[in-house]
Write an enzyme that holds these catalytic residues in place. Structure first.
Site, PDB file in Angstrom:
ATOM      1  N   GLU A 100      -7.007   0.053  -4.959  1.00  0.00           N
ATOM      2  CA  GLU A 100      -7.093  -0.030  -3.783  1.00  0.00           C
ATOM      3  C   GLU A 100      -8.219  -0.573  -3.066  1.00  0.00           C
ATOM      4  O   GLU A 100      -8.280  -1.390  -2.174  1.00  0.00           O
ATOM      5  CB  GLU A 100      -6.844   1.529  -3.041  1.00  0.00           C
ATOM      6  N   ASP A 157     -12.862   4.906   1.238  1.00  0.00           N
ATOM      7  CA  ASP A 157     -11.476   4.998   1.494  1.00  0.00           C
ATOM      8  C   ASP A 157     -11.218   6.621   1.299  1.00  0.00           C
ATOM      9  O   ASP A 157     -10.931   7.075   0.462  1.00  0.00           O
ATOM     10  CB  ASP A 157     -10.412   4.152   0.418  1.00  0.00           C
ATOM     11  N   LYS A 215       2.470  11.283  -3.490  1.00  0.00           N
ATOM     12  CA  LYS A 215       1.556  10.495  -4.392  1.00  0.00           C
ATOM     13  C   LYS A 215       0.647  11.315  -5.194  1.00  0.00           C
ATOM     14  O   LYS A 215       0.105  11.082  -6.223  1.00  0.00           O
ATOM     15  CB  LYS A 215       0.549   9.732  -3.330  1.00  0.00           C
ATOM     16  N   ASP A 247       0.849  -0.990   0.086  1.00  0.00           N
ATOM     17  CA  ASP A 247      -0.111  -0.098   0.153  1.00  0.00           C
ATOM     18  C   ASP A 247       0.925   1.208  -0.082  1.00  0.00           C
ATOM     19  O   ASP A 247       1.667   1.465   0.965  1.00  0.00           O
ATOM     20  CB  ASP A 247      -0.935   0.028   1.080  1.00  0.00           C
TER      21      ASP A 247
END
Ligand code: AMP
Length: 611
Positions: A151, A174, A74, A12
Site C-alpha cells: 500500500e 497510513d 481483512k 485497494d
C-alpha cells in the site's frame, strides 16, 4: 475507456473501504459503482433471501442483523479462522472475494465482459500467508492476479507521477480502519523504492471506535447499572454511533450525544445524553497514536535516514483526518503533512498507476517501480547447526525486504565425494530449517564431474521479478552445465483443491440467490433494509426462508422475555408455541400466516416493552 488488451485495474482492498481504479488518458481515475460511488464499505451481507450484498446496503444492516453481516475481514486474512455469516462458515478469502466481485462488476460495467487483471494492494506489513490469501480472494472473484503491491508504494505512486523530477524521501503514514502502516519511500530519478516499513496490522479507526464504545458504555453502566455491551444490538448501535461521534470530532471541538434508546431495562428504555470534547476523545486514543509515532521513528531509523531528510509526509487512510494525528506528526517531523492527496483514494489510484505501468499504458511516464520481497527465498543445504552437521538448513539467497526486481547468486560446493548430481530445493520463509518454510519446487543439476567433497563449485542464481516470478538456475562452474526452474508464481501455492472448493461454494451461493433484477436505485434503498419489502420483491418465500424467519422471531421473543412481566410472559409463551407449530407445517401459506400473526403480536409486545 478503450479495451485493447486485457484491462489491468488497481484495487485497494481496505479493512473498512475498498475502491478500484484505472488509468484514463494517462491519469489514474476511480471506477465508480453504477450509482456513482467511488469508495464502498468493505462489508458483506448474506440477506434473508440468500443474496450477497456488498457495500452500503450491508453496512446499513449491521445493527439490524449483526449475525448476517461481516465487516473488517481483512484483519483475518491469512488465518484459518472461519468467519460466520448467517450461521454459515466462510474463509476470510471467500468473504474478501465477495467484496472484490462487487468491484469487478464495476469494472465489467466499464469495460464489458471478458478477462480482467487486477493489482491488489496489501499493507507492507502483511505476511506471506496474508498476501497469498489476498491473491486467492482476487482469483476467486474472477480476476487474474499477478501482482500484490504494498500500500505505501501505491500511495507514493499516486503522488509520484506528478513530481518525477524531484529526488526525495517520502514518509507514507497510513492509518485506516483496521491497519496502520508507515513506510519510508525513496524517489530518485523516477524510481520509487520502499526503504523500510513498520506498522501494526491490528490498529486503526475501528479500535478508536471501540474505545469510544467503552466510554459510552461506562456512562450507561454508571447511570443505569447495566452493561449495554452484553446486548449484541445495543453494542452494534453504540459502535455505529461511536464512529459518527469520532468523525464529528475531527471537525468540531465537542459534540452532543443524544441516544434515546440504547436498550431496555425493566420495560424502560435506557438511553444516553451527554457531551464529549475532542480532548476527551484524544485522551482515549493517545496511547495508540503514540504507538504509531514510535513506528514512524523505527521506520525512519530502519531506512537509515535522518528525520530532517524526510521531505514529504503523505497521509493515507480515513483515520488521518483526526487532527491529533496531524499534530503529532508535525511535532515529530518538524513539517506539515501534505493535504492535496485524498487519503481515501491514494492507494487505489496508486495501484492504478502500477496497473498502467504493467499494461504499458504508462510506459512513457518515466516512472520505474521497485518493491520489496515480502519474504526470504533460498535453498536447502547441508550445514552445521549448534555444532552438529545436519540436513535441511535454510540458506537464504534473497533476504526478506530486498528491493525487487533482484538477481542474487551464491556459490555452494558438492557435499559428498564422487557426487555427480545435486538436488536444488527452493523454499520461501523465515525459519532456519526448511521444513518450517514453504517449498516452491525442486530440480536436479546433473553431470557434475566426480571429485572430492567440497571441491566442485555450484553457483545458484535466484532472479525474482515484480510479478512474483522466480527463476532459479544452478550452474556447475567447472563445466558450465546448467539447469533452471521457473516458479511461475511464488505467491500461488494454495492447494488447488481448496481453491476449487471455494470457487464452487461461491458460485453456488451466487447462482442460488434469487435472480430478480434489482434496479440500481433500489439497491441503494436497501440501506434502509426492510425485511418485508425484500420478501415482496422476491415473491413467495421458500419454506427454508420461512423457517429461518421463524428462528429470527424466536430470537426476538427470547430477547424481550427477561424484561417482561407475568402477563407478557404468558403471551410470549403462547407465541413461542405457535412458532413451534409453524415449524412442523409444510404449506408455506399456512406458515406465512402464523409468521404474520406472530410478528404483529410481537411488535405490540416490543412496543409495550418500550413504553
Ligand atoms: P480506510 O480504511 O482508509 O477507509 O479508513 C476508514 C477509517 O477512517 C474508519 O475507521 C473511519 O471511521 C475513519 N474515518 C473516516 N473519516 C474520518 C474522519 N473525518 N475522522 C476520523 N476518522 C475518520
Amino acid at each position: 475507456m478503450n479495451n485493447k488488451a486485457r484491462p489491468v485495474v488497481g484495487i485497494d482492498l481496505g479493512t473498512t473501504n475498498s475502491a478500484v481504479a484505472y488509468i484514463v488518458n494517462g491519469k489514474p481515475k476511480i471506477i465508480p459503482s453504477p450509482q456513482g460511488q467511488e469508495i464502498i464499505p468493505s462489508v458483506v451481507l448474506l440477506d434473508m433471501q440468500g443474496k450477497i450484498l456488498v457495500g452500503d446496503a450491508a453496512k446499513a444492516s449491521q445493527v439490524a442483523m449483526p449475525d448476517r453481516v461481516v465487516a473488517a475481514v481483512k484483519r483475518k486474512m491469512g488465518s484459518n479462522e472461519p468467519v460466520y455469516m448467517a450461521e454459515q462458515a466462510f474463509s476470510p478469502q471467500e468473504i474478501s472475494a465477495m467484496i472484490l466481485r462487487e468491484l469487478k462488476s464495476y469494472v465489467d460495467n466499464a469495460f464489458g465482459e471478458g478477462e480482467k487483471e487486477a493489482i491488489i494492494t496489501v499493507p507492507a506489513y502483511f505476511t506471506d500467508e496474508q498476501r497469498r490469501a489476498t491473491k486467492q480472494a482476487g482469483e476467486l472473484a474472477g480476476f487474474v492476479v499477478d501482482r500484490i503491491v504494498n500500500e505505501p508504494t501505491a500511495a507514493a505512486l499516486a503522488f509520484g507521477l506528478e513530481q518525477l523530477e524531484e529526488d526525495k524521501h517520502i514518509l507514507v503514514y497510513d492509518l485506516g480502519g483496521g491497519t496502520f502502516d508507515v513506510s519510508v519511500v525513496e524517489m530518485m530519478s523516477g524510481i520509487l523504492e520502499v526503504k523500510a516499513s513498520a506498522g501494526n496490522n491490528q490498529l486503526g479507526g475501528e479500535d478508536f471506535d471501540w474505545l469510544l464504545v467503552d466510554w459510552l458504555a461506562s456512562k450507561i453502566k454508571k447511570s443505569h447499572g447495566i452493561d449495554p455491551l452484553k446486548d449484541i444490538r445495543a453494542k452494534s448501535l453504540l459502535k455505529e454511533q461511536a464512529e459518527k461521534i469520532k468523525i464529528e470530532l475531527s471537525s468540531a471541538e465537542k459534540t452532543a450525544i443524544h441516544l434515546p434508546l440504547v436498550m431496555m431495562k425493566n420495560n424502560h428504555p435506557v438511553g444516553l445524553s451527554t457531551e464529549i470534547t475532542r480532548q476527551d476523545f484524544v485522551g482515549l486514543i493517545e496511547g495508540m497514536l503514540t504507538e504509531t509515532v514510535d513506528c514512524v521513528r523505527r521506520a525512519i531509523a530502519d531506512a537509515k535516514v535522518d528525520v530532517s531528510e524526510i521531505q514529504e509526509i503523505l497521509l493515507v487512510g480515513g483515520s488521518t483526518r483526526i487532527p491529533r494525528v496531524r499534530e503529532l506528526l508535525t511535532a515529530f517531523l518538524g513539517k506539515e503533512p501534505r493535504c492535496d492527496v485524498n487519503p481515501d483514494e491514494a492507494v487505489a489510484l496508486g495501484a492504478a498507476v502500477q496497473a498502467g505501468l504493467k499494461s504499458g499504458e504508462l510506459a512513457d511516464s518515466g516512472l520505474i517501480i521497485t518493491d520489496v520481497a515480502p519474504f526470504s527465498l533460498g535453498t536447502s543445504i547441508l550445514g552445521e547447526r549448534q555444532g552438529i552437521a545436519r540436513n535441511g538448513l535454510f540458506s537464504v539467497i534473497i533476504p526478506r525486504n530486498t528491493t525487487i526486481p533482484v538477481t542474487r547468486t551464491e556459490r555452494f560446493y558438492t557435499a559428498m565425494p564422487g557426487q555427480t548430481t545435486v538436488q536444488i530445493d527452493i523454499y520461501q520463509g523465515e525459519h532456519e530449517l526448511v521444513k518450517y518454510n514453504h517449498s516452491l519446487g525442486e530440480f536436479l543439476l546433473e553431470d557434475i564431474p566426480a571429485n572430492y567433497k567440497d571441491v566442485e563449485p555450484i553457483d545458484i542464481t535466484y532472479r525474482y521479478n515484480l510479478n512474483g516470478i522466480l527463476e532459479v538456475t544452478a550452474k556447475c562452474v567447472s563445466n558450465d552445465r546448467e539447469a533452471t526452474l521457473t516458479v511461475h508464481d511464488a505467491l500461488a501455492r494454495d492447494s488447488k483443491q481448496q481453491f476449487v472448493q471455494s470457487l464452487d461454494k461461491l458460485q453456488a451461493l451466487y447462482e442460488n440467490a434469487p435472480k430478480e433484477e434489482i434496479d440500481e436505485e433500489s439497491e441503494f434503498d436497501l440501506s434502509d433494509f426492510d425485511i418485508e419489502d425484500e420478501e415482496d420483491e422476491a415473491g413467495e418465500a421458500s419454506i427454508e426462508d420461512l423457517r429461518e424467519e421463524i428462528g429470527m422471531l424466536q430470537g426476538r421473543l427470547a430477547a424481550i422475555m427477561p424484561d417482561s412481566n407475568e402477563l407478557q410472559r404468558r403471551k410470549i409463551d403462547k407465541l413461542k408455541r405457535r412458532l413451534e407449530e409453524a415449524k412442523l407445517l409444510e404449506n408455506t401459506a399456512d406458515i406465512q400466516e402464523i409468521i404474520d400473526e406472530t410478528t404483529d403480536l410481537l411488535i405490540d409486545l416490543e412496543m409495550e416493552d418500550e413504553e
